[in-house]
Motif scaffolding. Structure first.
Motif, short mmCIF file in Angstrom:
data_model
loop_
_atom_site.label_atom_id
_atom_site.label_comp_id
_atom_site.label_asym_id
_atom_site.label_seq_id
_atom_site.Cartn_x
_atom_site.Cartn_y
_atom_site.Cartn_z
N THR A 48 157.59 -33.35 26.42
CA THR A 48 158.78 -32.58 26.77
C THR A 48 159.37 -33.11 28.07
OG1 THR A 48 157.82 -30.63 25.73
CG2 THR A 48 159.67 -30.26 27.19
N ARG A 49 160.66 -33.33 28.07
CA ARG A 49 161.33 -33.93 29.23
C ARG A 49 161.80 -32.86 30.22
NH1 ARG A 49 163.33 -39.64 27.57
NH2 ARG A 49 161.91 -39.93 25.84
N ALA A 50 162.06 -33.31 31.42
CA ALA A 50 162.42 -32.41 32.52
C ALA A 50 163.63 -31.53 32.21
CB ALA A 50 162.65 -33.22 33.79
N GLU A 54 163.54 -27.55 32.74
CA GLU A 54 164.49 -26.93 33.68
C GLU A 54 165.27 -25.83 32.98
OE1 GLU A 54 166.12 -26.06 37.15
OE2 GLU A 54 164.86 -27.85 37.03
N GLU A 55 165.70 -26.11 31.76
CA GLU A 55 166.45 -25.11 30.98
C GLU A 55 165.60 -23.87 30.73
OE1 GLU A 55 168.73 -24.74 26.68
OE2 GLU A 55 167.73 -26.61 27.21
N HIS A 56 164.33 -24.06 30.39
CA HIS A 56 163.43 -22.92 30.18
C HIS A 56 163.31 -22.10 31.46
CE1 HIS A 56 159.87 -20.59 29.00
NE2 HIS A 56 159.39 -20.90 30.19
N ALA A 57 163.07 -22.77 32.57
CA ALA A 57 162.89 -22.07 33.84
C ALA A 57 164.13 -21.27 34.23
CB ALA A 57 162.53 -23.07 34.95
N GLN A 58 165.31 -21.86 34.05
CA GLN A 58 166.56 -21.18 34.42
C GLN A 58 166.87 -20.03 33.46
OE1 GLN A 58 168.79 -21.45 36.96
NE2 GLN A 58 167.25 -22.77 37.92
N ASN A 59 166.79 -20.28 32.16
CA ASN A 59 167.20 -19.27 31.18
C ASN A 59 166.21 -18.12 31.04
OD1 ASN A 59 169.45 -20.81 30.67
ND2 ASN A 59 168.64 -21.71 28.80
N HIS A 61 163.55 -17.33 33.31
CA HIS A 61 163.01 -16.73 34.53
C HIS A 61 163.95 -16.76 35.72
CE1 HIS A 61 159.40 -16.96 32.13
NE2 HIS A 61 159.40 -18.27 32.17
N GLY A 62 165.02 -17.52 35.66
CA GLY A 62 165.91 -17.64 36.81
C GLY A 62 165.26 -18.35 37.98
N LYS A 63 164.34 -19.26 37.68
CA LYS A 63 163.61 -20.00 38.71
C LYS A 63 163.89 -21.48 38.56
CE LYS A 63 159.71 -16.81 38.99
NZ LYS A 63 158.25 -16.70 38.95
N THR A 64 163.40 -22.26 39.49
CA THR A 64 163.52 -23.71 39.38
C THR A 64 162.36 -24.26 38.56
OG1 THR A 64 162.21 -24.16 41.35
CG2 THR A 64 164.59 -23.83 41.67
N MET A 65 162.50 -25.50 38.14
CA MET A 65 161.45 -26.14 37.38
C MET A 65 160.16 -26.26 38.19
SD MET A 65 161.51 -29.77 35.40
CE MET A 65 160.39 -30.83 36.28
N ALA A 66 160.30 -26.55 39.47
CA ALA A 66 159.12 -26.71 40.34
C ALA A 66 158.35 -25.40 40.47
CB ALA A 66 159.55 -27.19 41.72
N GLU A 67 159.03 -24.27 40.40
CA GLU A 67 158.33 -22.98 40.50
C GLU A 67 157.56 -22.67 39.23
OE1 GLU A 67 161.09 -20.29 43.42
OE2 GLU A 67 161.84 -20.71 41.39
N CYS A 68 158.14 -22.99 38.08
CA CYS A 68 157.49 -22.68 36.80
C CYS A 68 156.49 -23.75 36.36
CB CYS A 68 158.54 -22.51 35.70
SG CYS A 68 159.48 -21.00 35.82
#
Length: 74
Positions: A48-50, A54-59, A61-68
Motif C-alpha cells: 500500500t502506497r503513502a 494518507e487518505e485513510h488517516a485524513q478521511n 480520523h482527521g489525522k496525518t499519516m505520521a500519526e496513524c
C-alpha cells in the motif's frame, strides 16, 4: 471406443493431475497485511502506497499519516 470417449478420458486424467497444484493465496495475503493503523487497528498490505494511507488517516480520523502509521515506509 470412439474418439469422443478418448478425449473425455484424457480430460479426466488431466484434471486429476492438475487438481493438487491449485494453491490458495489467503495465507500469503494475511501475512502481507503488516501496515497497521494505530488509531483503528485496520491492516493494510505491505504494498500500500503513502497516498492511500494518507487518505485513510485524513478521511477516517482527521489525522496525518505520521500519526496513524508511525512505522510506514521504514
Amino acid at each position: 471406443m470412439g474418439n469422443g470417449a478418448k478425449a473425455a478420458q484424457k480430460r479426466e486424467r488431466n484434471t486429476a493431475k492438475a487438481a493438487p497444484s491449485a494453491k490458495s493465496q489467503l495465507k500469503v495475503n494475511q501475512a502481507a497485511m503488516n501496515i497497521i493503523c494505530q488509531t483503528c487497528r485496520q491492516t493494510f498490505l505491505l504494498t500500500t502506497r503513502a497516498p492511500a494511507l494518507e487518505e485513510h488517516a485524513q478521511n477516517k480520523h482527521g489525522k496525518t499519516m505520521a500519526e496513524c502509521f508511525p512505522n510506514a515506509g521504514k
